[in-house]
Design a protein around this motif. Structure first.
Motif, PDB file in Angstrom:
ATOM      1  N   TYR A   1       0.838  -5.111   5.249  1.00  0.00           N
ATOM      2  CA  TYR A   1       0.567  -4.611   3.897  1.00  0.00           C
ATOM      3  C   TYR A   1       0.137  -5.757   2.982  1.00  0.00           C
ATOM      4  CZ  TYR A   1       1.314  -2.280  -0.584  1.00  0.00           C
ATOM      5  OH  TYR A   1       1.148  -1.761  -1.839  1.00  0.00           O
TER       6      TYR A   1
ATOM      7  N   TYR B   1      -3.994  -2.063   5.381  1.00  0.00           N
ATOM      8  CA  TYR B   1      -3.184  -0.907   5.010  1.00  0.00           C
ATOM      9  C   TYR B   1      -3.124   0.172   6.089  1.00  0.00           C
ATOM     10  CZ  TYR B   1      -3.638  -3.137   0.464  1.00  0.00           C
ATOM     11  OH  TYR B   1      -3.614  -4.047  -0.569  1.00  0.00           O
TER      12      TYR B   1
ATOM     13  N   ALA C   1      -0.713  -1.054   8.576  1.00  0.00           N
ATOM     14  CA  ALA C   1       0.634  -0.989   8.009  1.00  0.00           C
ATOM     15  C   ALA C   1       1.151   0.445   8.010  1.00  0.00           C
ATOM     16  CB  ALA C   1       0.633  -1.552   6.588  1.00  0.00           C
TER      17      ALA C   1
ATOM     18  N   ASN D   1       8.482   2.163   1.686  1.00  0.00           N
ATOM     19  CA  ASN D   1       7.372   1.354   2.190  1.00  0.00           C
ATOM     20  C   ASN D   1       6.185   2.228   2.611  1.00  0.00           C
ATOM     21  OD1 ASN D   1       8.680  -1.084   1.804  1.00  0.00           O
ATOM     22  ND2 ASN D   1       9.556  -1.121   3.852  1.00  0.00           N
TER      23      ASN D   1
ATOM     24  N   THR E   1       2.264   2.357   1.022  1.00  0.00           N
ATOM     25  CA  THR E   1       1.061   2.236   1.834  1.00  0.00           C
ATOM     26  C   THR E   1       0.105   3.389   1.570  1.00  0.00           C
ATOM     27  OG1 THR E   1       2.493   1.224   3.507  1.00  0.00           O
ATOM     28  CG2 THR E   1       0.241   1.707   4.159  1.00  0.00           C
TER      29      THR E   1
END
Length: 381
Positions: free
Chosen positions: A192, A197, A200, A227, A231
């Motif tokens: 990230y 992205y 991630a 998290n 994202t």
């Protein structure tokens, strides 16, 4: 666990999906496996097996790629320097160059990713082998993501390279192993921070599935969901992110209370999404409530506190109903926040860059409002 797509057709896989007996590469079904075998897996299977099987082989490969990118990115800054750990310019074994992705200045903070990873690995191993307890393990674990000199978190591509270094170190452990979970989290954070992205998102979705499958605590599941929401936001899927962040924030309030560090973290994420979706009043209300708590609990110079102040000021300056006083407050607050962040984190840190951009926007808006538009004089009749 990270390789959650079929190697032949890229379809999403369940954790119980069939796999190659030798190298553990996963597939949807036998048809995909046979197709992949004919398309080249036959030549690679033994090599993947010798490399520790599919997950380990993939992690090692991605680590090498990430280190090469980090070294190239840092090349101008590291020219003529030496590693503060091994004192060499080129790593004795891997021949990799140097990186620096923290707040160190001058000649401090240059290192090889391999040296940083080995240092962290040794510290964690000592804590595990000597049963020093979770508190000590957690303190030592921080070395995977935090500079031992300036004590600031690594950022950008260096963070991404260390994420892969960590994951390749612990990938072979059972799903219920605490260190494996921590490594998966570090990899997601590193990808990230490096701006990868999509990767991630894949890691964090796999992490959430792993946690739910292995009976992780409500605390840990909320952390992973947070998290994951971040994202989604970074990928521009803002409505999905906002929906998750609202639930996560109220879940944290119920579980931990308003002064808990993680409650403050998810409040910031929630407010950021509100601003992006132009829900300015709700964002300002949330930041007025939580920023004073962050100052008291985390400190005025903590990166989350700095970001909270930035989000509030941005909400002030972007709101179409902002008064001149609101715009002046936003510009003044951002200027103060920038000075604090620059002193603590250095001018190249992403937080400082973001504050600087926000300050430029706020000043431009203020200037436009303070300077009345001039119209051309009318012609005399």
């Amino acid at each position: 666990m990270i390789l959650t797509n079929c190697a032949a057709c890229a379809a999403p896989l369940a954790h119980t999906a069939p796999r190659c007996v030798r190298c553990h590469t996963r597939y949807c079904n036998k048809t995909c496996q046979m197709d992949h075998w004919r398309r080249g897996h036959k030549q690679m299977c033994k090599k993947i097996h010798r490399g520790g099987n599919a997950e380990q082989y993939h992690a090692d490969k991605k680590y090498k790629e990430a280190v090469a990118v980090a070294v190239e990115k840092c090349a101008d800054d590291t020219k003529g320097q030496t590693c503060y750990i091994c004192t060499q310019s080129l790593h004795w074994k891997t021949k990799e160059g140097l990186v620096r992705g923290c707040a160190c200045r001058g000649t401090a903070g240059f290192a090889h990713v391999s040296c940083l990873a080995e240092q962290a690995k040794i510290l964690v191993a000592e804590a595990e082998e000597n049963n020093l307890g979770f508190k000590v393990l957690n303190e030592r674990w921080a070395r995977w993501s935090t500079c031992g000199l300036c004590e600031q978190r690594y950022h950008g591509v260096v963070s991404g390279a260390l994420g892969w270094a960590c994951w390749k170190t612990y990938v072979g452990r059972p799903e219920t192993d605490e260190v494996l979970r921590m490594a998966m989290n570090l990899l997601g954070n590193g990808l990230y921070t490096a701006g990868h992205y999509e990767d991630a998102l894949s890691v964090r979705a796999a992490q959430l599935s792993t946690y739910q499958r292995s009976g992780a605590s409500a605390e840990d599941i909320l952390a992973v969901q947070s998290n994951l929401a971040n994202t989604y936001a970074a990928l521009g899927r803002l409505e999905k992110a906002l929906s998750m962040e609202r639930d996560i924030y109220y879940g944290r309030l119920k579980l931990n209370g308003e002064e808990h560090r993680q409650t403050l973290v998810v409040a910031l994420n929630y407010a950021s999404s509100l601003v992006q979706l132009q829900h300015f009043e709700e964002a300002k209300s949330l930041m007025r409530k939580t920023t004073p708590v962050a100052r008291r609990v985390l400190g005025a110079g903590h990166d989350h506190t700095l970001r909270m102040r930035t989000v509030y000021a941005v909400a002030l300056s972007l709101d179409s109903g902002a008064t001149l006083d609101d715009l002046r407050e936003a510009a003044t607050s951002l200027a103060e926040t920038k000075r604090t962040a620059q002193r603590l984190l250095g001018g190249a840190h992403p937080i400082v860059v973001a504050i600087e951009q926000a300050l430029g926007g706020a000043r431009a808006t203020l200037s436009a409002r303070e300077t009345p538009s001039s119209s051309p004089p009318s012609e005399s009749v």
